[in-house]
Structure formats: C-alpha cells, structure tokens
Design a protein around this motif. Structure first.
Motif, PDB file in Angstrom:
ATOM      1  N   LEU A  99      33.349  32.804  62.996  1.00 25.11           N
ATOM      2  CA  LEU A  99      33.855  32.062  61.840  1.00 25.11           C
ATOM      3  C   LEU A  99      34.388  33.002  60.764  1.00 25.11           C
ATOM      4  N   HIS A 100      33.730  34.141  60.610  1.00 28.97           N
ATOM      5  CA  HIS A 100      34.227  35.135  59.646  1.00 28.97           C
ATOM      6  C   HIS A 100      35.565  35.697  60.109  1.00 28.97           C
ATOM      7  N   ALA A 101      35.737  35.884  61.416  1.00 31.13           N
ATOM      8  CA  ALA A 101      37.017  36.345  61.947  1.00 31.13           C
ATOM      9  C   ALA A 101      38.115  35.318  61.688  1.00 31.13           C
ATOM     10  N   LEU A 102      37.782  34.041  61.846  1.00 27.75           N
ATOM     11  CA  LEU A 102      38.752  32.983  61.554  1.00 27.75           C
ATOM     12  C   LEU A 102      39.167  33.021  60.090  1.00 27.75           C
ATOM     13  N   ALA A 103      38.208  33.217  59.206  1.00 27.88           N
ATOM     14  CA  ALA A 103      38.500  33.313  57.783  1.00 27.88           C
ATOM     15  C   ALA A 103      39.403  34.504  57.482  1.00 27.88           C
ATOM     16  N   ALA A 104      39.173  35.632  58.172  1.00 31.65           N
ATOM     17  CA  ALA A 104      40.016  36.813  57.978  1.00 31.65           C
ATOM     18  C   ALA A 104      41.450  36.546  58.412  1.00 31.65           C
ATOM     19  N   GLY A 105      41.625  35.787  59.482  1.00 32.49           N
ATOM     20  CA  GLY A 105      42.974  35.448  59.942  1.00 32.49           C
ATOM     21  C   GLY A 105      43.723  34.586  58.944  1.00 32.49           C
ATOM     22  N   ILE A 106      43.045  33.603  58.384  1.00 36.52           N
ATOM     23  CA  ILE A 106      43.681  32.736  57.384  1.00 36.52           C
ATOM     24  C   ILE A 106      44.023  33.531  56.124  1.00 36.52           C
ATOM     25  N   ALA A 107      43.132  34.443  55.721  1.00 35.09           N
ATOM     26  CA  ALA A 107      43.383  35.275  54.548  1.00 35.09           C
ATOM     27  C   ALA A 107      44.601  36.175  54.765  1.00 35.09           C
ATOM     28  N   LEU A 108      44.767  36.676  55.986  1.00 36.24           N
ATOM     29  CA  LEU A 108      45.930  37.504  56.303  1.00 36.24           C
ATOM     30  C   LEU A 108      47.222  36.717  56.126  1.00 36.24           C
ATOM     31  N   VAL A 109      47.260  35.503  56.632  1.00 32.11           N
ATOM     32  CA  VAL A 109      48.453  34.658  56.486  1.00 32.11           C
ATOM     33  C   VAL A 109      48.751  34.402  55.011  1.00 32.11           C
ATOM     34  N   ALA A 110      47.717  34.126  54.232  1.00 30.63           N
ATOM     35  CA  ALA A 110      47.902  33.878  52.797  1.00 30.63           C
ATOM     36  C   ALA A 110      48.478  35.109  52.102  1.00 30.63           C
ATOM     37  N   GLY A 111      47.996  36.284  52.463  1.00 27.15           N
ATOM     38  CA  GLY A 111      48.499  37.510  51.865  1.00 27.15           C
ATOM     39  C   GLY A 111      49.948  37.771  52.199  1.00 27.15           C
ATOM     40  N   ARG A 112      50.335  37.503  53.444  1.00 26.22           N
ATOM     41  CA  ARG A 112      51.733  37.688  53.831  1.00 26.22           C
ATOM     42  C   ARG A 112      52.668  36.756  53.073  1.00 26.22           C
ATOM     43  N   VAL A 113      52.209  35.542  52.848  1.00 23.42           N
ATOM     44  CA  VAL A 113      53.006  34.586  52.073  1.00 23.42           C
ATOM     45  C   VAL A 113      53.186  35.089  50.639  1.00 23.42           C
ATOM     46  N   MET A 114      52.122  35.592  50.051  1.00 24.04           N
ATOM     47  CA  MET A 114      52.193  36.124  48.681  1.00 24.04           C
ATOM     48  C   MET A 114      53.160  37.297  48.604  1.00 24.04           C
ATOM     49  N   LEU A 115      53.104  38.200  49.578  1.00 25.63           N
ATOM     50  CA  LEU A 115      53.985  39.369  49.570  1.00 25.63           C
ATOM     51  C   LEU A 115      55.441  38.953  49.709  1.00 25.63           C
ATOM     52  N   ALA A 116      55.713  37.969  50.544  1.00 25.64           N
ATOM     53  CA  ALA A 116      57.092  37.502  50.731  1.00 25.64           C
ATOM     54  C   ALA A 116      57.666  36.930  49.433  1.00 25.64           C
ATOM     55  N   ARG A 117      56.807  36.350  48.613  1.00 23.13           N
ATOM     56  CA  ARG A 117      57.277  35.722  47.375  1.00 23.13           C
ATOM     57  C   ARG A 117      57.559  36.720  46.256  1.00 23.13           C
ATOM     58  N   VAL A 118      56.879  37.863  46.252  1.00 21.99           N
ATOM     59  CA  VAL A 118      57.001  38.778  45.114  1.00 21.99           C
ATOM     60  C   VAL A 118      57.754  40.066  45.442  1.00 21.99           C
ATOM     61  N   ARG A 119      58.093  40.284  46.680  1.00 21.12           N
ATOM     62  CA  ARG A 119      58.782  41.529  47.028  1.00 21.12           C
ATOM     63  C   ARG A 119      60.117  41.608  46.299  1.00 21.12           C
TER      64      ARG A 119
END
Length: 443
Positions: free
Chosen positions: A180-200
């Motif tokens: 379950l912690h691994a699943l949470a890490a995967g979702i957090a990774l996707v969220a971070g990529r979305v944030m980076l795409a918006r501010v680059r």
C-alpha cells in the motif's frame, strides 16, 4: 519568508503523517510485524542509494545555478540525462533484487519475501519521485518540490493502511502495508510530474538540450556517495540491530527512531528552502548574503529543535504508552539518547547541504564515509552490551562527531560560520572556482 513558512508547514504536516502512520502500523501489526516492516523499509532506503546515484542533489544544484544564468538548455539537458540514468539504474536494481529473492527464497518466509518485493517496487517509485521534486526545487518551486513525497505519499499511505487495518483486522500484515505504501508512492510520483509540467519555464520547450554527461557523472558519483553514506548512517543501526535481536525489538527501536526523527523536522524544512539559495548565491559570488542565509536558517533550525526536545523530554513516556501501547514503553530511553544527537545535528547548521551545494561533495563523502565505518563499529560493539540503548548511543555519537567535523570544514573551505552564532570570519575567502561563475564539483 513565505517559502520558509510554507516549507515548515509541509515538514510539520509530513512529520505528523509519518508519526500517525507509525502509530497505525505499530498498533495494527504489533512489535513483530512492525519490526519486519521497519527492517524491510530500512533495506528499501539502501536500495534507493545506488538507484538514484545522488542525482536529485545534482539536479537541484545544476538547475538552480543554470536558472540564475538563464541557461535553459543546460536545465533541459540535465533533466533528460538524470531521468534516463535513474531509470536504467532502477531497472538494474529491480532485476538484481529479483534474482536475489529467487536464490535466497528457501531461507525466508513467504511474508518476508512478499514484503521485500513490494519494497523493491517502492524504491524505484521513490527514486523517480525524488528526481521530480529536485527539478521543482531547483526552479525555486520549493513547496511543490516537497509536497508530493512528503505529504501526498504519506497521507495516502496512512489512509490506505488505516482502511486496510480496519477491514482486515488481524489478517493485516507487513506485506500489505508495504504494498500500500508503494501504491501511495506511485500516485505521489504522478502528482509531482503534473506539478512540474505546469511550472516549467516556457523557454525550456525551445532550448536545445546541453548535455555534459562526463562532468555530471564525475560530480554525481561523489554526490551519490554523500547520499549513500548519509542514508547508511540513518539505517545502519536498524540493519545491525537485526543481527542481534528479534523483529519485535526492531519494531520497538523503530518507534524510537521515528519519534526522535520528529526532532529534525526543522532542519529538513529549512534545508529544502535553503539548498537552492546556497547554490545560487555561491554561483553569483555573493558571500555576504550567503552568510546571512546560513545564519538565519541555523537559528530557525536550532530554535525549532530545542522546543521539540523540551516537549519530548517532558511528556515522551506517557505519549508513547498512549499512542503506541505499553508494549513499546522500552522505546523511551533510546529516544532520549537519539535526541542528544539531534541537538548536535541542529546546532551545527546545514553543513551537509551547504558543502554539497557549493561543490565540496568529495569532502563530505570522506567525512561521512568515516562516520559510517565508525557507526557500524559502535553498533557492533554497543548493541550486544546495551541492546536498543547501544544502537541509539552509536547513532548519536556518530551524528555529533561528523557534524562537528563538517562545521569545521565549512569554516575552512567557505569562510562561513554555519551555526546560529553567524559571526563573520575575518580574512576568509569564498572557496569558489570563479567569482560569479557557475559552481563546479572539481576541486
């Protein structure tokens, strides 16, 4: 100032989430089950070291310095190079771990093997998430650079594990928690990529990538050794402890480590904000402003740590019994010992980040490498004699000694007083290759 307060809020939230997750897992899994989870989690962090090879710190430094000079192609180049290298290394670590599981399977239970397999997956996701956060912090989006890994990951892990523990009851195991912690890490990774795409920066889209793989590789290897030795220092006590005690004792000690780790939230929060500033001001050759940033960060860190230690000493034992249960009461003494080490850690200032962000990572490697060897030796010597208190003492002593050595190195190499005193060092010169030029790791 806003970034500092926001970073502090994120770190406080993260520390609270980690503590809540620790409570949920400690109570639902029991000392033995939580001990297995904690031991595998320590191994996960050791797997992260070779998989990310110090790349997040390199990305922060190169992105911050290149942004100061509007070298957009260099930013794009280091992002692409770091991501490809991290993916290659992560895939290699995953394959090697799978082979290790197949070879040693007869020596471990199914529960232990499943927990470790889930941990390997989580390690890869954490590496990619750390790179994304590093890119955001290098662009001076400090809060977004911390939020996915420190808040989203732990919040989701807490929610998933709480629900699973309630639904499964006694059937909830360490392998469930790790998956379950691994699943949470995967979702957090996707969220971070979305944030980076918006501010680059838009300039990155048209700038041809400038790659200097040889220079970056020469720099990232010592940075990897810095990160590796630092993480080894953090996890050595638990790994060595597992050679002498059972999983229940590991679970109790892990509670002590997690609780004492709460004391360092101020230092971590300040470092996230200050690290890009260290690189930028050093790149611009602005020694006076660099000293002011270092002094301010040191004072904030020391004040927050002192307040946390006072609170922990005052109400630590009843809080442990209430939060974790009386079976974890033995964690209180190790907590107090670890707290002493954290005071030295905060009192020395941001010495590791300051040296790394100004190109002195090789010096840090030497000091932390010796610290790891000392830590292993102290653990091996003290654990058989004093048990959990011996592991805590080994960690606290090592932490104090390497902080003292790096404090002196900052004075000698940079002419900076890293502690809260902030007294100017007359006659010192900034240790930079070119005043106002971009920093380099070649020393």
């Amino acid at each position: 100032m806003a970034s500092s307060l926001g970073s502090l809020a994120i770190k406080l939230s993260s520390a609270g989430l980690v503590l809540a997750l620790t409570i949920v897992l400690a109570r639902s899994l029991g000392p033995s089950g939580y001990g297995l989870y904690a031991y595998v989690y320590a191994l996960v962090w050791l797997l992260v070291v070779p998989a990310e090879l110090g790349l997040p710190m390199l990305v922060v430094r190169e992105t911050a310095a290149a942004r100061a000079h509007q070298a957009w192609g260099r930013i794009r180049g280091v992002w692409q190079w770091a991501t490809r290298l991290a993916l290659t290394l992560s895939l290699t670590i995953t394959i090697l771990s799978g082979l290790a599981l197949a070879v040693f399977a007869p020596h471990f239970s199914d529960e232990q093997l499943t927990t470790f397999a889930a941990g390997v997956v989580m390690a890869t996701l954490m590496v990619l998430g750390n790179l994304t956060g590093a890119a955001l912090r290098g662009l001076r989006h400090v809060l977004q650079g911390q939020f996915p890994d420190l808040v989203i990951r732990y919040a989701l892990a807490l929610a998933f594990c709480t629900v699973a523990a309630l639904l499964l009851g006694d059937a909830f195991t360490a392998s469930h928690a790790m998956a379950l912690h691994a699943l949470a890490a995967g979702i957090a990774l996707v969220a971070g990529r979305v944030m980076l795409a918006r501010v680059r920066p838009v300039e990155l889209g048209s700038a041809p990538p400038i790659r200097e793989p040889r220079e970056w590789l020469q720099s990232t290897i010592p940075l990897a050794l810095v990160a590796g030795t630092f993480l080894m220092h953090q996890q050595t006590d638990i790994v060595v402890l597992g050679l002498f005690v059972d999983e229940a004792q590991i679970g109790i000690y892990r509670v002590a480590v997690q609780t004492a780790g709460f004391l360092a939230f101020g230092l971590h929060a300040v470092n996230m904000v200050a690290a890009p500033q260290f690189a930028r001001l050093h790149s611009l050759g602005d020694h006076d402003r660099l000293q002011r940033v270092v002094t301010t960060s040191a004072r904030v860190t020391l004040a927050l740590t002192a307040l946390a230690v006072i609170g922990l000493v005052s109400v630590g034992r009843p809080v442990i019994d209430l939060a974790f249960g009386v079976e974890y009461d033995a964690a209180y003494s190790p907590i107090l010992i670890l707290a002493i080490g954290q005071i030295f850690n905060a009192g020395s200032g941001s010495v590791v980040f300051l040296l790394n962000m100004t190109g002195h990572e090789r010096l840090v490697v030497r000091v932390l490498g010796l610290a790891v060897v000392l830590n292993i030796g102290l653990n091996v010597g003290l654990i058989p004699l004093f048990g959990l208190n011996g592991a805590a003492a080994a960690t606290a002593i090592t932490l104090a000694l390497w902080n003292l050595r790096l404090w002196w190195a900052v004075r000698q190499q940079l002419g900076i007083e890293s502690t809260a005193i902030g007294r100017p060092l007359a006659g010192r010169q900034v240790a930079a290759d070119d005043a106002g030029g971009m920093p380099t790791s070649r020393r």
